[in-house]
Design a protein around this motif. Structure first.
Motif, PDB file in Angstrom:
ATOM      1  N   GLU A   1      16.795  35.008 -62.832  1.00  0.00           N
ATOM      2  CA  GLU A   1      15.666  34.736 -63.725  1.00  0.00           C
ATOM      3  C   GLU A   1      14.508  34.129 -62.935  1.00  0.00           C
ATOM      4  O   GLU A   1      14.699  33.509 -61.897  1.00  0.00           O
ATOM      5  CB  GLU A   1      16.096  33.776 -64.843  1.00  0.00           C
ATOM      6  N   GLY A   2      13.297  34.307 -63.474  1.00  0.00           N
ATOM      7  CA  GLY A   2      12.115  33.738 -62.835  1.00  0.00           C
ATOM      8  C   GLY A   2      11.510  34.617 -61.763  1.00  0.00           C
ATOM      9  O   GLY A   2      10.592  34.204 -61.065  1.00  0.00           O
ATOM     10  N   VAL A   3      12.000  35.847 -61.618  1.00  0.00           N
ATOM     11  CA  VAL A   3      11.445  36.777 -60.634  1.00  0.00           C
ATOM     12  C   VAL A   3      10.270  37.525 -61.273  1.00  0.00           C
ATOM     13  O   VAL A   3      10.367  37.946 -62.433  1.00  0.00           O
ATOM     14  CB  VAL A   3      12.512  37.789 -60.173  1.00  0.00           C
ATOM     15  N   PRO A   4       9.152  37.709 -60.563  1.00  0.00           N
ATOM     16  CA  PRO A   4       8.038  38.492 -61.131  1.00  0.00           C
ATOM     17  C   PRO A   4       8.505  39.882 -61.564  1.00  0.00           C
ATOM     18  O   PRO A   4       9.113  40.609 -60.778  1.00  0.00           O
ATOM     19  CB  PRO A   4       7.047  38.575 -59.961  1.00  0.00           C
ATOM     20  N   GLN A   5       8.225  40.234 -62.814  1.00  0.00           N
ATOM     21  CA  GLN A   5       8.679  41.518 -63.341  1.00  0.00           C
ATOM     22  C   GLN A   5       7.714  42.654 -63.016  1.00  0.00           C
ATOM     23  O   GLN A   5       8.098  43.812 -62.991  1.00  0.00           O
ATOM     24  CB  GLN A   5       8.855  41.411 -64.866  1.00  0.00           C
TER      25      GLN A   5
ATOM     26  N   VAL B   1       1.943  40.899 -60.510  1.00  0.00           N
ATOM     27  CA  VAL B   1       2.210  39.461 -60.400  1.00  0.00           C
ATOM     28  C   VAL B   1       2.840  39.136 -59.046  1.00  0.00           C
ATOM     29  O   VAL B   1       2.520  38.121 -58.419  1.00  0.00           O
ATOM     30  CB  VAL B   1       3.124  38.993 -61.559  1.00  0.00           C
ATOM     31  N   ARG B   2       3.731  40.005 -58.563  1.00  0.00           N
ATOM     32  CA  ARG B   2       4.345  39.771 -57.252  1.00  0.00           C
ATOM     33  C   ARG B   2       3.295  39.818 -56.140  1.00  0.00           C
ATOM     34  O   ARG B   2       3.318  39.012 -55.207  1.00  0.00           O
ATOM     35  CB  ARG B   2       5.448  40.811 -57.002  1.00  0.00           C
ATOM     36  N   LYS B   3       2.347  40.741 -56.217  1.00  0.00           N
ATOM     37  CA  LYS B   3       1.290  40.832 -55.210  1.00  0.00           C
ATOM     38  C   LYS B   3       0.417  39.581 -55.232  1.00  0.00           C
ATOM     39  O   LYS B   3       0.012  39.073 -54.178  1.00  0.00           O
ATOM     40  CB  LYS B   3       0.438  42.076 -55.446  1.00  0.00           C
ATOM     41  N   MET B   4       0.105  39.090 -56.439  1.00  0.00           N
ATOM     42  CA  MET B   4      -0.677  37.855 -56.533  1.00  0.00           C
ATOM     43  C   MET B   4       0.109  36.682 -55.962  1.00  0.00           C
ATOM     44  O   MET B   4      -0.458  35.795 -55.306  1.00  0.00           O
ATOM     45  CB  MET B   4      -1.065  37.589 -57.991  1.00  0.00           C
ATOM     46  N   GLU B   5       1.416  36.660 -56.194  1.00  0.00           N
ATOM     47  CA  GLU B   5       2.258  35.592 -55.648  1.00  0.00           C
ATOM     48  C   GLU B   5       2.220  35.609 -54.123  1.00  0.00           C
ATOM     49  O   GLU B   5       2.105  34.560 -53.476  1.00  0.00           O
ATOM     50  CB  GLU B   5       3.694  35.766 -56.137  1.00  0.00           C
ATOM     51  N   THR B   6       2.295  36.798 -53.538  1.00  0.00           N
ATOM     52  CA  THR B   6       2.250  36.924 -52.082  1.00  0.00           C
ATOM     53  C   THR B   6       0.911  36.446 -51.531  1.00  0.00           C
ATOM     54  O   THR B   6       0.849  35.711 -50.532  1.00  0.00           O
ATOM     55  CB  THR B   6       2.495  38.384 -51.663  1.00  0.00           C
ATOM     56  N   LYS B   7      -0.192  36.844 -52.185  1.00  0.00           N
ATOM     57  CA  LYS B   7      -1.529  36.413 -51.747  1.00  0.00           C
ATOM     58  C   LYS B   7      -1.681  34.896 -51.882  1.00  0.00           C
ATOM     59  O   LYS B   7      -2.281  34.239 -51.016  1.00  0.00           O
ATOM     60  CB  LYS B   7      -2.604  37.115 -52.576  1.00  0.00           C
ATOM     61  N   ALA B   8      -1.153  34.347 -52.974  1.00  0.00           N
ATOM     62  CA  ALA B   8      -1.259  32.904 -53.187  1.00  0.00           C
ATOM     63  C   ALA B   8      -0.478  32.127 -52.127  1.00  0.00           C
ATOM     64  O   ALA B   8      -0.930  31.080 -51.651  1.00  0.00           O
ATOM     65  CB  ALA B   8      -0.756  32.547 -54.582  1.00  0.00           C
ATOM     66  N   ASN B   9       0.687  32.637 -51.731  1.00  0.00           N
ATOM     67  CA  ASN B   9       1.461  31.970 -50.680  1.00  0.00           C
ATOM     68  C   ASN B   9       0.706  31.968 -49.362  1.00  0.00           C
ATOM     69  O   ASN B   9       0.689  30.954 -48.648  1.00  0.00           O
ATOM     70  CB  ASN B   9       2.824  32.652 -50.517  1.00  0.00           C
ATOM     71  N   ASP B  10       0.061  33.074 -49.034  1.00  0.00           N
ATOM     72  CA  ASP B  10      -0.730  33.138 -47.803  1.00  0.00           C
ATOM     73  C   ASP B  10      -1.927  32.188 -47.871  1.00  0.00           C
ATOM     74  O   ASP B  10      -2.239  31.491 -46.898  1.00  0.00           O
ATOM     75  CB  ASP B  10      -1.217  34.569 -47.560  1.00  0.00           C
ATOM     76  N   ALA B  11      -2.586  32.145 -49.039  1.00  0.00           N
ATOM     77  CA  ALA B  11      -3.769  31.292 -49.196  1.00  0.00           C
ATOM     78  C   ALA B  11      -3.401  29.811 -49.109  1.00  0.00           C
ATOM     79  O   ALA B  11      -4.073  29.028 -48.414  1.00  0.00           O
ATOM     80  CB  ALA B  11      -4.453  31.592 -50.529  1.00  0.00           C
ATOM     81  N   PHE B  12      -2.338  29.410 -49.788  1.00  0.00           N
ATOM     82  CA  PHE B  12      -1.973  27.991 -49.780  1.00  0.00           C
ATOM     83  C   PHE B  12      -1.302  27.581 -48.470  1.00  0.00           C
ATOM     84  O   PHE B  12      -1.239  26.388 -48.152  1.00  0.00           O
ATOM     85  CB  PHE B  12      -1.073  27.662 -50.978  1.00  0.00           C
ATOM     86  N   ASP B  13      -0.820  28.539 -47.710  1.00  0.00           N
ATOM     87  CA  ASP B  13      -0.320  28.218 -46.380  1.00  0.00           C
ATOM     88  C   ASP B  13      -1.473  27.771 -45.487  1.00  0.00           C
ATOM     89  O   ASP B  13      -1.342  26.842 -44.689  1.00  0.00           O
ATOM     90  CB  ASP B  13       0.380  29.445 -45.780  1.00  0.00           C
ATOM     91  N   VAL B  14      -2.639  28.420 -45.648  1.00  0.00           N
ATOM     92  CA  VAL B  14      -3.838  28.012 -44.914  1.00  0.00           C
ATOM     93  C   VAL B  14      -4.332  26.661 -45.433  1.00  0.00           C
ATOM     94  O   VAL B  14      -4.698  25.770 -44.652  1.00  0.00           O
ATOM     95  CB  VAL B  14      -4.945  29.080 -45.058  1.00  0.00           C
TER      96      VAL B  14
ATOM     97  N   PHE C   1       5.224  32.710 -58.977  1.00  0.00           N
ATOM     98  CA  PHE C   1       4.612  33.267 -60.186  1.00  0.00           C
ATOM     99  C   PHE C   1       5.701  33.898 -61.046  1.00  0.00           C
ATOM    100  O   PHE C   1       6.731  34.350 -60.528  1.00  0.00           O
ATOM    101  CB  PHE C   1       3.593  34.358 -59.836  1.00  0.00           C
ATOM    102  N   TRP C   2       5.446  33.952 -62.355  1.00  0.00           N
ATOM    103  CA  TRP C   2       6.318  34.698 -63.248  1.00  0.00           C
ATOM    104  C   TRP C   2       5.500  35.237 -64.415  1.00  0.00           C
ATOM    105  O   TRP C   2       4.428  34.723 -64.733  1.00  0.00           O
ATOM    106  CB  TRP C   2       7.493  33.847 -63.744  1.00  0.00           C
ATOM    107  N   ASP C   3       6.008  36.308 -65.027  1.00  0.00           N
ATOM    108  CA  ASP C   3       5.282  37.004 -66.090  1.00  0.00           C
ATOM    109  C   ASP C   3       5.410  36.289 -67.422  1.00  0.00           C
ATOM    110  O   ASP C   3       6.452  35.692 -67.730  1.00  0.00           O
ATOM    111  CB  ASP C   3       5.817  38.429 -66.250  1.00  0.00           C
ATOM    112  N   LEU C   4       4.342  36.365 -68.227  1.00  0.00           N
ATOM    113  CA  LEU C   4       4.363  35.927 -69.613  1.00  0.00           C
ATOM    114  C   LEU C   4       4.090  37.138 -70.500  1.00  0.00           C
ATOM    115  O   LEU C   4       3.922  38.258 -70.014  1.00  0.00           O
ATOM    116  CB  LEU C   4       3.299  34.843 -69.845  1.00  0.00           C
TER     117      LEU C   4
END
Length: 270
Positions: free
Chosen positions: A88-92, A96-109, A124-127
């Motif tokens: 559970e809690g995986v982007p469906q 959303v998964r692509k945004m999660e990947t971009k957010a991880n790269d951005a917050f790593d910087v 991230f997860w879907d609503l």
């Protein structure tokens, strides 16, 4: 669902114990009352733990939002450890998964620029209705140096509701701060606690990348605000209290300085 009375009692007990030991106390409460485990893990913020992604070799942070039972999802590989077929809690959705990947790269910087070290993780997860939610985790620990230690954990949970060309963001941020020192001049000192703040904001959206930028701006502003508040409340107040209660110079030196001060004031008045 655990009984409301038992759950309230557990929370009341945690509020009266040292915030530095919250993780250990939650674990003990879960052992004493297993029926409270899920409710406590979902409701009580504890310092973030660290795991290493077996696929990428990178470290990531663990919280209730990437947990399914005793397994934890890595934001780098999007896989659970230990493995789960239907966690559970995986982007469906791929979006959303692509945004999660971009957010991880951005917050790593962001982590490297602001913290000069530490670890960051974004989940991230879907609503419903094509909306989504997520959390941004940041952790920085200071290795004990000369019997001093410190730790900063920030947990930013957000919910995004799309409104055409704009989106409504609701952000709840928690900062857990722990500082400790043991010196001959001051003795032992422990300063631990947490702060929670919440904000809502509507911002314009052009594409999916806009969500990552908007969330980044909100988290950056919230962390700056909370750091300033912690500096005033924790460090400012603590300095005043310690200064009133304890004196590093000897009593004879303090009395001599006070006598000199009185003598100067007396001569000026004459």
């Amino acid at each position: 669902m655990a009984s409301e009375e038992a759950f309230d009692s557990a929370l009341d007990l945690l509020r009266r114990l040292n915030p530095k030991d919250t993780a250990k106390n939650v674990d003990l409460l879960c052992q004493i009352a297993p029926s409270l485990t899920e409710d406590l893990l979902e409701s009580v913020d504890v310092p973030l733990s660290i795991r290493k992604c077996k696929k990428s070799g990178r470290e990531y942070l663990c919280c209730d939002y990437n947990r399914d039972g005793d397994s934890w999802r890595s934001p780098w590989s999007n896989e659970f450890d230990p493995p789960l077929e239907d966690g559970e809690g995986v982007p469906q959705s791929d979006k959303v998964r692509k945004m999660e990947t971009k957010a991880n790269d951005a917050f790593d910087v962001y982590r490297e620029l602001y913290y000069e070290g530490g670890i960051s993780s974004v989940y991230f997860w879907d609503l419903e209705n094509d909306d989504f939610a997520g959390c941004v985790l940041l952790k920085k620990s200071v290795s004990p140096i000369s019997k001093s230690s410190g730790g900063w954990d920030s947990i930013h949970v957000f919910e995004t509701i799309g409104r055409g060309r704009t989106a409504q963001y609701k952000l709840t941020s928690t900062v857990i701060l722990s500082l400790g020192a043991d010196a001959e001049s001051l003795g032992s000192m422990d300063l631990s606690g947490n702060m929670v703040r919440q904000v809502e904001q509507e911002m314009s959206v052009e594409d999916d990348s806009s969500h990552v930028a908007n969330i980044g701006k909100m988290v950056e502003a919230m962390e700056l605000n909370m750091r300033n508040l912690l500096q005033e409340v924790y460090f400012g107040k603590a300095k005043d209290v310690v200064g009133d209660l304890r004196s590093i110079p000897s009593l004879s030196e303090t009395n001599r300085d006070r006598a000199t001060q009185r003598e100067m004031i007396s001569s000026m008045s004459k």
